[in-house]
Design an enzyme around this catalytic site. Structure first.
Site, short mmCIF file in Angstrom:
data_model
loop_
_atom_site.label_atom_id
_atom_site.label_comp_id
_atom_site.label_asym_id
_atom_site.label_seq_id
_atom_site.Cartn_x
_atom_site.Cartn_y
_atom_site.Cartn_z
N ASN A 241 -93.10 21.54 -18.92
CA ASN A 241 -93.72 22.11 -17.73
C ASN A 241 -94.31 23.49 -17.97
O ASN A 241 -95.26 23.91 -17.30
CB ASN A 241 -92.72 22.17 -16.58
CG ASN A 241 -92.48 20.81 -15.95
OD1 ASN A 241 -93.22 19.87 -16.20
ND2 ASN A 241 -91.45 20.69 -15.14
N GLY B 64 -109.57 21.54 -15.31
CA GLY B 64 -109.09 21.36 -16.67
C GLY B 64 -109.43 19.97 -17.16
O GLY B 64 -109.09 18.98 -16.52
N LEU B 65 -110.14 19.89 -18.29
CA LEU B 65 -110.58 18.60 -18.84
C LEU B 65 -109.69 18.25 -20.02
O LEU B 65 -109.77 18.89 -21.07
CB LEU B 65 -112.05 18.70 -19.25
CG LEU B 65 -112.76 17.38 -19.52
CD1 LEU B 65 -112.85 16.54 -18.25
CD2 LEU B 65 -114.16 17.61 -20.08
N LYS C 29 -92.71 18.53 -3.56
CA LYS C 29 -93.90 18.86 -4.34
C LYS C 29 -95.17 18.64 -3.51
O LYS C 29 -96.08 19.47 -3.50
CB LYS C 29 -93.98 18.01 -5.61
CG LYS C 29 -92.94 18.31 -6.67
CD LYS C 29 -93.28 17.50 -7.91
CE LYS C 29 -92.27 17.72 -9.00
NZ LYS C 29 -92.63 17.01 -10.24
N SER D 56 -109.00 13.40 -15.22
CA SER D 56 -109.87 14.58 -15.23
C SER D 56 -111.32 14.18 -15.52
O SER D 56 -112.26 14.81 -15.03
CB SER D 56 -109.37 15.61 -16.24
OG SER D 56 -109.39 15.12 -17.57
N CYS E 216 -113.55 5.82 21.24
CA CYS E 216 -112.79 5.52 20.03
C CYS E 216 -111.62 4.57 20.28
O CYS E 216 -111.79 3.36 20.37
CB CYS E 216 -112.32 6.82 19.38
SG CYS E 216 -112.00 6.64 17.59
N SER F 166 -114.04 8.47 13.80
CA SER F 166 -113.19 7.52 13.09
C SER F 166 -113.17 7.84 11.60
O SER F 166 -114.20 7.74 10.93
CB SER F 166 -113.71 6.09 13.31
OG SER F 166 -112.94 5.16 12.63
N TYR G 158 -100.30 8.62 16.29
CA TYR G 158 -99.76 8.07 15.05
C TYR G 158 -100.61 8.61 13.90
O TYR G 158 -101.69 9.16 14.10
CB TYR G 158 -99.79 6.54 15.06
CG TYR G 158 -101.17 5.95 15.28
CD1 TYR G 158 -102.05 5.74 14.23
CD2 TYR G 158 -101.61 5.62 16.57
CE1 TYR G 158 -103.32 5.22 14.43
CE2 TYR G 158 -102.87 5.09 16.78
CZ TYR G 158 -103.72 4.89 15.71
OH TYR G 158 -104.98 4.38 15.91
N GLU H 256 -117.65 11.27 19.43
CA GLU H 256 -116.48 11.83 20.10
C GLU H 256 -116.32 13.31 19.75
O GLU H 256 -116.43 13.71 18.59
CB GLU H 256 -115.23 11.05 19.64
CG GLU H 256 -113.93 11.49 20.27
CD GLU H 256 -112.74 10.67 19.78
OE1 GLU H 256 -111.67 10.76 20.38
OE2 GLU H 256 -112.90 9.93 18.77
N LYS I 118 -111.30 9.49 27.98
CA LYS I 118 -110.62 8.53 27.10
C LYS I 118 -109.30 8.09 27.71
O LYS I 118 -108.50 8.91 28.15
CB LYS I 118 -110.39 9.21 25.75
CG LYS I 118 -109.86 8.33 24.63
CD LYS I 118 -109.85 9.16 23.34
CE LYS I 118 -109.45 8.37 22.12
NZ LYS I 118 -109.54 9.18 20.89
#
Length: 545
Positions: A379, A296-297, A510, A303, A150, A187, A119, A41, A113
């Site tokens: 934080n 960052g580990l 956020k 992580s 599809c 898809s 949606y 498609e 189509k």
């Protein structure tokens, strides 16, 4: 008749690249003696282009490329290529989602189509007119072939996100007796989708008593992963042949073939899920022209998994792991992070944030009179880590991979401009249990992820003796609630469920600022979620930001 399904990796509106790929596959199919080749498609335009469809110059450039493709179709081969075509100005919409039938010496034909999804991540009705499936027939070698696109094949029942179409376009062609049914698709992958595709194909095949040829693209479009997995099934719905997942392939089938000579055993779901994320990272970076990644580990499980996925995607030599110990980081966390970096053979740096943290806390407390340890101090540590990691991005032109999971993003258990910094969130659609499952997969043959990372209680280490479950319900409960509320739109019943639901609602602001999250479920945060930030009494947008 010999037919080829061309499972290609295209780029949105890169018509030179896309047309070259299409022509290359046409030549290959012809060399193999194929008489029909089928592409996915919108193979030429790319799926999903969104508001780029409003640009008439791009539509015109695409149609110009289609002429180039048509000129390269050899004698004896018919090509079906997914394209955007112009519609009627009188109807207020200009375009159709179509298939072009290309054949040497003959005028091109177009099939469009009928069912336009509106949606989740889809908004095709905004741009396209409805076609009519009953017009989508053509003949080759006395075979009557039906072309569907599809969504046309997804009206048998409520789909995976609970949408039921008002009509099924196949009902009006029940007695047309096609020799073959083709479905060209773009898809997206989700961990339930392949099974559902085959169910839809089986219903179609049995209803029309004809084989179904399903061809899907294999590519990424920002956070959306398209996995390929093209297949052919017989009139009873039995799969005769299937292409690979997450790689380009030309699947060739002769109509006389009835069964696979060698039946391939499907890979475990968790293996395919891992491959989806690796492919998502890899293709996202390639299309963004980015060569390096870092993260960052922490010594934690999230992580650790992102580090492993990144190494699979681009190779350890292009992955940098950075430990960022702060005032509440344990020596165990550092040792585990170091051991993992050694196992992966990645570049590893240790950047201590204690000095920067002390300086900032002193200035903040002096300026604002803050003395008591609070969320401010927690934080601040996370945001200082974000500053270092983003500075490294500037320094090395490296993409920062964010390490949050879906359960954390759902509840807002993440810090804006801190651990949410980054250019891509590879595991942002994984529940915590799935994080552990993929980690165990990495350790199946040898211990890559140190066992200590998988057995210690999850902790952000932003205050003394902190554990995730001090703030959140146990992940075994939380994962189920997140899945129920996000994927299935269930309502909360118990007091604990109402508290979690309020957290989800209050963290919407956020997630609007999060990096793209690779989508691996039927309902992910990101492109397909259209919730307002401020709604209802519990949307407290400044809580725990």
């Amino acid at each position: 008749m010999k037919i080829a399904l061309a499972q290609i990796n295209n780029r949105i509106c890169d018509f030179d690249n896309n047309s070259n790929k299409i022509i290359e596959q046409i030549k290959k199919a012809h060399s193999l003696g194929c008489e029909l080749i089928v592409f996915p498609e919108l193979a030429l335009f790319g799926y999903w282009p969104g508001d780029l469809l409003e640009r008439s110059d791009l539509v015109e450039a695409q149609l110009k490329s289609l002429k180039k493709i048509k000129s390269m179709v050899p004698e004896g081969l018919v090509a079906l290529v997914g394209v955007v075509t112009r519609g009627s100005q009188k109807k207020g919409k200009r375009l159709y989602n179509s298939v072009a039938l290309l054949q040497r010496g003959k005028k091109e034909r177009f099939f469009s189509k009928e069912l336009l999804p509106q949606y989740d991540i889809y908004d095709e009705e905004r741009f396209f007119l409805n076609g009519n499936l009953k017009n989508n027939f053509f003949k080759i070698k006395n075979k009557k072939i039906l072309v569907s696109i599809c969504e046309d094949m997804w009206a048998w029942e409520k789909n995976h996100v609970g949408v039921q179409h008002e009509h099924n376009p196949f009902f009006k062609i029940k007695n047309t007796k096609p020799s073959l049914v083709i479905n060209i698709s773009a898809s997206p992958y989700s961990y339930s989708k392949n099974k559902l595709r085959k169910q839809m194909a089986t219903k179609t095949a049995r209803f029309l008593r004809a084989p179904v040829l399903y061809v899907n693209q294999v590519t990424t479009n920002d956070e959306i992963i398209f996995d390929g997995g093209s297949f052919i099934c017989d009139p009873q719905g039995k799969v005769l042949k299937q292409a690979s997942f997450f790689k380009e392939e030309l699947l060739v089938w002769e109509t006389q073939e009835k069964i696979l000579k060698k039946k391939n055993k499907d890979a475990p779901d968790i293996q395919i899920l891992k491959e989806a994320i690796v492919f998502g990272i890899q293709d996202y970076l390639q299309k963004s022209n980015i060569q390096r990644v870092h993260l960052g580990l922490s010594g934690g499980v999230d992580s650790a998994l992102v580090a492993c996925l990144a190494c699979d995607a681009v190779g350890p030599s292009r992955v940098t792991l950075i430990a960022l110990p702060g005032p509440y980081s344990s020596q165990e966390s550092f040792n585990l992070a170091l051991k993992l970096s050694e196992n992966l053979k990645c570049e590893f740096f240790n950047v201590d944030i204690n000095g920067a943290y002390k300086t900032f806390v002193d200035e903040f407390e002096t300026s604002f009179g803050v003395r008591e340890f609070s969320l401010v101090h927690e934080n601040l540590q996370s945001r200082l880590r974000g500053v270092v990691l983003m500075a490294y991005s500037n320094h090395k032109k490296s993409l920062l991979l964010t390490t949050g999971n879906k359960s954390e993003y759902a509840t807002g258990y993440a810090t804006l401009y801190g651990d949410m910094c980054g250019g891509l969130a590879p595991i942002g659609d994984l529940l915590k249990r799935q994080v552990y499952e993929i980690c165990e997969l990495y350790n199946k043959d040898q211990e890559i992820i140190p066992r200590g990372i998988l057995t210690r209680p999850p902790t952000a280490e932003l205050r003394e003796n902190q554990k995730d479950e001090d703030t959140l319900p146990p992940y075994s409960e939380l994962d189920q609630m997140v899945e129920d509320f996000i994927c299935y739109n269930k309502k909360p019943n118990t007091q604990r469920e109402r508290e979690v639901y309020a957290l989800i609602q209050g963290a919407e602001f956020k997630r609007k600022q999060a990096p793209p999250i690779l989508r691996i479920s039927d309902r992910s945060f990101g492109k397909g979620r259209r919730y307002p930030i401020s709604w209802g009494p519990s949307a407290k947008i400044f809580r725990k930001s």
